[in-house]
Scaffold this motif. Structure first.
Motif, PDB file in Angstrom:
ATOM      1  N   CYS A   1       0.835  -1.217   0.000  1.00  0.00           N
ATOM      2  CA  CYS A   1       0.000   0.000   0.000  1.00  0.00           C
ATOM      3  C   CYS A   1       0.860   1.254   0.000  1.00  0.00           C
ATOM      4  CB  CYS A   1      -0.912   0.022   1.218  1.00  0.00           C
ATOM      5  SG  CYS A   1      -0.030   0.382   2.765  1.00  0.00           S
TER       6      CYS A   1
ATOM      7  N   ASP B   1       0.178   3.373  -3.265  1.00  0.00           N
ATOM      8  CA  ASP B   1      -1.215   3.380  -2.801  1.00  0.00           C
ATOM      9  C   ASP B   1      -2.185   3.506  -3.977  1.00  0.00           C
ATOM     10  OD1 ASP B   1      -0.213   5.935  -3.280  1.00  0.00           O
ATOM     11  OD2 ASP B   1      -1.428   6.909  -1.731  1.00  0.00           O
TER      12      ASP B   1
ATOM     13  N   LEU C   1      -4.876   3.433   1.886  1.00  0.00           N
ATOM     14  CA  LEU C   1      -5.862   3.065   0.864  1.00  0.00           C
ATOM     15  C   LEU C   1      -7.068   3.997   0.872  1.00  0.00           C
ATOM     16  CD1 LEU C   1      -5.635  -0.842   1.010  1.00  0.00           C
ATOM     17  CD2 LEU C   1      -4.656   0.704  -0.697  1.00  0.00           C
TER      18      LEU C   1
END
Lengths: 517, 392
Positions: free
Chosen positions: B324, B341, B367
């Motif tokens: 992420c 991300d 996220l």
């Protein structure tokens, strides 16, 4: 900046031509392009001294490449094209040179389903090309072991070996067209006798001049490859043999079978001396001299017929199975999920097949034990079928000398052979074969390096004696032996002709000048 | 005996040699930093070259750029793919060949040598040093928050280790509150230690501040000893990873990630689901839970137990999961050209999920922000929140 030999004026020209975001002068970046990660690096104590380039340029498009080459040619600055750096050869930097990293030219440009042709920029990773085709129901016919990081451009540059070599040929035969930028900035679209990706008898086959030229004539910027339908059936298996003779005989018999094209991967290999005990803590089963494994892909009827024939040949040559050879990870499955299948192989440790699966799927696989944990050195001759057995005997004798402690007392302390041989079919009538060794670079000294070179020369004599060549697959021979070996391999006349061609295309000798000549 | 293992660049030389002299390059193949920047100097293989060059006196570490030093998020895709590491198990930091470990060692050496560190990283470190958390939140806030939870059946043998983000990071705080509700319903006896509990050291370690890491380890070990802690349930995979892989002397203490604990409660019948969640849900594997600690199935099993929930997998999941971008120093500073991300948000969007389930406060922050930036109508929800919604 004081280490940089290329003048500021020239560097400023590069910056003006392509933009400063594509020009890298910082030493850490340059260090990453100093040496490729192949066997050559074990032969140098401090490779930064010899292989540190002055600047790294990362072009975004053919126009960038053209601009770079024209400036370099004007000032006679050497250019070293770099692909995925998976191979063992050619892309080392040198002081005063530019490394041209093609990684950002990574677009797939054209996918032609009707003509079975795909075109991509030189920096497209084979992994991405293979995935792209798979999603559309097709399969790449050039599938290198280093597919995860090898690039289209470098496949053309080294004419690399493919897993499917015996079926589809090496990278060069799969490639149907290239775009190449010459030292004078001329951008050529080349194929075989034409400027479109087809075969023609009208013009010269200029493309193949650049296939395998390792960046010595120009920079490949685009590549068109053919591809094929995804196979509808896949089977695999293996057999053990009591003697090398029986295994090699079975292997050669299968190579010439009626449906031999259905076998896409046939490998005859031995792993016993070091690898097996290190991986499993067990002794290699003494009754197994060699293993033969196969992967058959294609139309069901042909696959079934070929598999039947495979079993007949195994039986005729006293092939046998052992209980621990029952678990077999197919090539196909293993490539789909490489990491998990390595674990699976390890989980089945103690099985012969797990080793085969392991070693062939992880071509860079090593064993971290003692001091022999570093470099797998691959050495690949291309031996004709009729000499294979005789070559094998003599090669093994010479190989044993590495570890016997008498012939090469210094080398024996720091090199261990973990794979004394695996044949895989090359072009019709010939066999690729690799030898792999563990070497821990820091343990090598001047004497052991000299002994390695001496051993390599003797190995080369054996290869030549039996009609083979150096090097067919991994493209490496020690740099210091290269010009002499090149002349021997090509023939004196032909070598001189190569030089004349090189001089004509690259009169200022800017294209990867450190190699070959 | 030391409370944690010190590792120096010199001790790591053999691993560097292994990487530099290896042709396979599998470490680079899915390194998100390399894939996004496309410069070998941020790749695991490149970092090996650079670190070896530093050891050989070819380059001064103080001159390394932020891009090289701080692009790695510690996702350990490199370590996971490296064939060299296959036979290595147990506490592996000093044994495995890993770009993430190289980066930790380089960051650490730079700080040791008094080199400059980016202001945002410096601020986070100062805050951890002063307040025990990177946000600079006052300890009283944490104590007040714990008091507000009305934990009746306190049992200091089992602690819910909320880590240094909670209650200062709003979403993570909600996750902790939902977990508390679930635990209460399941009649779990546990405590939250409040402001006594400080950063596990996971953040300082990845930022290269070994001294502060050691301080945190000392503090936490004393704390666990004082309360005779027998079981630690971590909310953050980063804390879980630190306890499992970086701490020594944790014998006798069972350490679990909350997803492991929740699954036990479900299996023991202590959590019963009574509300359907009729959504297509995909699960994003946190790097520090998955690749670092092989916890892939427990979160998925929990989700499969929730009635109505349709679990779909992304192409890149489990060991192949894409980071992420929040690990390492990713949450604190931006590196030009690195947008893990956003790329992960695209991958989530590709499978037409309505919800992406997460199990890490950092993944959640990254996220959520990426979904907003991309304009995707996908909810980022922690597994604990989904469980609470269905069972409480």
């Amino acid at each position: 900046m004081e280490e940089i030999l290329i003048s500021k004026k020239i560097i400023d020209e590069f910056i003006r031509a392509i933009g400063k975001e594509k020009v890298f002068l910082d030493k850490p970046t340059r260090m990453c392009y100093s040496i490729t990660h192949g066997p050559e690096c074990i032969l140098h104590e401090n490779y930064f001294e010899k292989f540190l380039p002055d600047v790294v340029l990362i072009p975004f498009c053919t126009e960038d490449v053209k601009s770079i080459i024209m400036i370099a040619n004007r000032y006679k600055v050497p250019i070293i094209p770099s692909g995925g750096r998976s191979g063992s050869y050619g892309a080392e930097g040198t002081p005063g040179s530019i490394v041209l990293d093609m990684c950002k030219m990574n677009r797939i440009l054209d996918f032609n389903e009707k003509n079975y042709r795909i075109t991509g920029e030189a920096g497209v990773r084979m992994k991405d090309l293979i995935s792209y085709l798979k999603e559309k129901g097709y399969m790449a016919t050039d599938w290198p072991a280093s597919d995860e990081i090898a690039t289209l451009g470098s496949r053309a540059a080294v004419n690399g070996y493919s897993w499917w070599d015996n079926r589809w040929g090496s990278a060069g035969t799969t490639i149907q067209g290239i775009e190449v930028v010459l030292p004078d900035g001329n951008v050529l679209q080349l194929a075989r006798g034409s400027n479109i990706p087809t075969k023609s008898s009208v013009g010269w086959n200029l493309m193949d001049l650049f296939i395998g030229s390792k960046g010595t004539l120009g920079v490949v910027t685009k590549v068109t490859e053919k591809f094929t339908d995804y196979p509808s059936k896949a089977v695999n298996g293996e057999s053990a043999f009591h003697t090398y003779e029986e295994a090699i005989k079975a292997y050669l018999e299968l190579k010439k079978s009626k449906y031999s094209n259905t076998i896409w991967r046939l490998m005859c290999s031995v792993k016993e001396p070091n690898m097996f005990p290190l991986m499993t803590g067990k002794s290699w089963p003494k009754e197994i001299a060699m293993m033969l494994r196969y992967d058959i892909f294609g139309e069901p009827s042909e696959v079934n017929a070929m598999e039947k024939r495979v079993h007949e040949v195994f039986e005729e040559n006293n092939g046998f199975r052992r209980p621990e050879v029952s678990e077999y990870v197919s090539w196909w499955d293993s490539r789909a999920d490489q990491r998990n299948n390595i674990n699976k192989s390890v989980a089945h440790y103690g099985t012969v097949n797990s080793l085969l699966a392991f070693s062939s799927h992880v071509f860079g696989g090593r064993i971290n034990t003692n001091d022999y944990s570093a470099k797998p050195v691959y050495i690949d001759p291309n031996i004709p079928d009729d000499n294979l057995l005789d070559y094998y005997y003599e090669m093994r004798k010479n190989l044993d000398k590495i570890e016997d402690g008498k012939t090469y007392p210094n080398l024996a302390k720091c090199v261990k052979v973990y794979d004394p041989g695996a044949f895989i079919p090359g072009a019709t009538g010939y066999n690729k074969m690799w030898i792999a060794m563990h070497v821990y670079r820091k343990n090598l000294n001047k004497k052991s390096r000299e002994e390695f070179i001496d051993w390599f020369k003797k190995h080369a004599e054996i290869v030549w004696k039996f009609g083979g060549v150096l090097s067919s697959t991994h493209a490496w021979i020690p740099r210091e032996l290269e010009p002499k070996f090149m002349e021997k391999t090509m023939g004196k006349n032909e070598y001189e002709f190569m030089k004349r061609v090189k001089k004509f295309i690259d009169p200022n000798n800017i294209m990867n000048p450190k190699i070959i000549f | 005996m030391r409370k944690y293992k010190i590792l120096s660049l010199e001790e790591y030389e053999k691993q560097l040699e292994n990487c530099v002299t290896c042709q396979c390059g599998l470490c680079n193949k899915d390194c998100p930093a390399y894939l996004e920047i496309k410069n070998l100097s941020v790749s695991p293989r490149g970092l090996s070259e650079i670190a070896l060059g530093i050891l050989q006196g070819e380059y001064e570490i103080s001159n390394l750029s932020d891009e090289i030093l701080y692009s790695c998020t510690g996702c350990r895709a490199c370590e996971w793919y490296c064939p060299e590491n296959i036979f290595i198990s147990g506490k592996t930091r000093e044994k495995k060949v890993s770009g993430a470990t190289i980066i930790e060692l380089l960051r650490s050496r730079k700080i040791e040598e008094g080199g400059n560190i980016p202001p945002k990283v410096k601020d986070a470190l100062n805050n951890i040093s002063k307040y025990g958390n990177p946000y600079g939140g006052l300890p009283k806030i944490k104590d007040d928050w714990v008091n507000s939870l009305n934990l009746e059946k306190k049992d200091k043998n089992t602690i819910l280790y909320v880590g240094s983000f909670i209650p200062y990071e709003e979403n993570a705080k909600k996750v902790a509150e939902d977990l508390v509700k679930i635990f209460k319903k399941a009649e779990v006896k546990f405590s939250i230690l409040g402001s006594e509990e400080m950063d596990s050291g996971a953040n300082p370690r990845m930022m290269g501040e070994e001294g502060l890491f050691e301080e945190m380890v000392e503090h936490n070990l004393e704390l666990f000893k004082k309360y005779e802690v027998k079981e630690i349930i971590c909310i953050s995979p980063h804390d879980y990873n630190a306890f499992i892989n970086y701490y020594e002397n944790m014998d006798g203490i069972s350490i679990k990630h909350y997803t492991q604990f929740l699954l036990e409660l479900i299996d023991n019948g202590k959590i019963k689901f009574n509300k359907e969640i009729n959504n297509r849900v995909t699960y994003h594997d946190p790097c520090y839970l998955g690749r670092s600690n092989d916890i892939y199935e427990e979160p998925r099993e929990i989700l499969k137990n929730i009635p109505g929930l349709e679990l779909i997998e992304m192409k890149l999941s489990k060991g192949n999961s894409y980071c992420c971008g929040g690990g390492g120093t990713g949450l604190w500073m931006d590196i030009k050209g690195v947008h893990m991300d956003l790329k992960r948000a695209d991958q989530i969007n590709e499978v037409n999920a309505q919800i992406v389930a997460v199990a890490c406060p950092i993944c959640s922050v990254m996220l959520k922000s990426a979904m907003d930036s991309r304009g995707y109508d996908i909810e980022v929800t922690d597994i604990a929140q989904l469980v609470k919604e269905s069972c409480c």
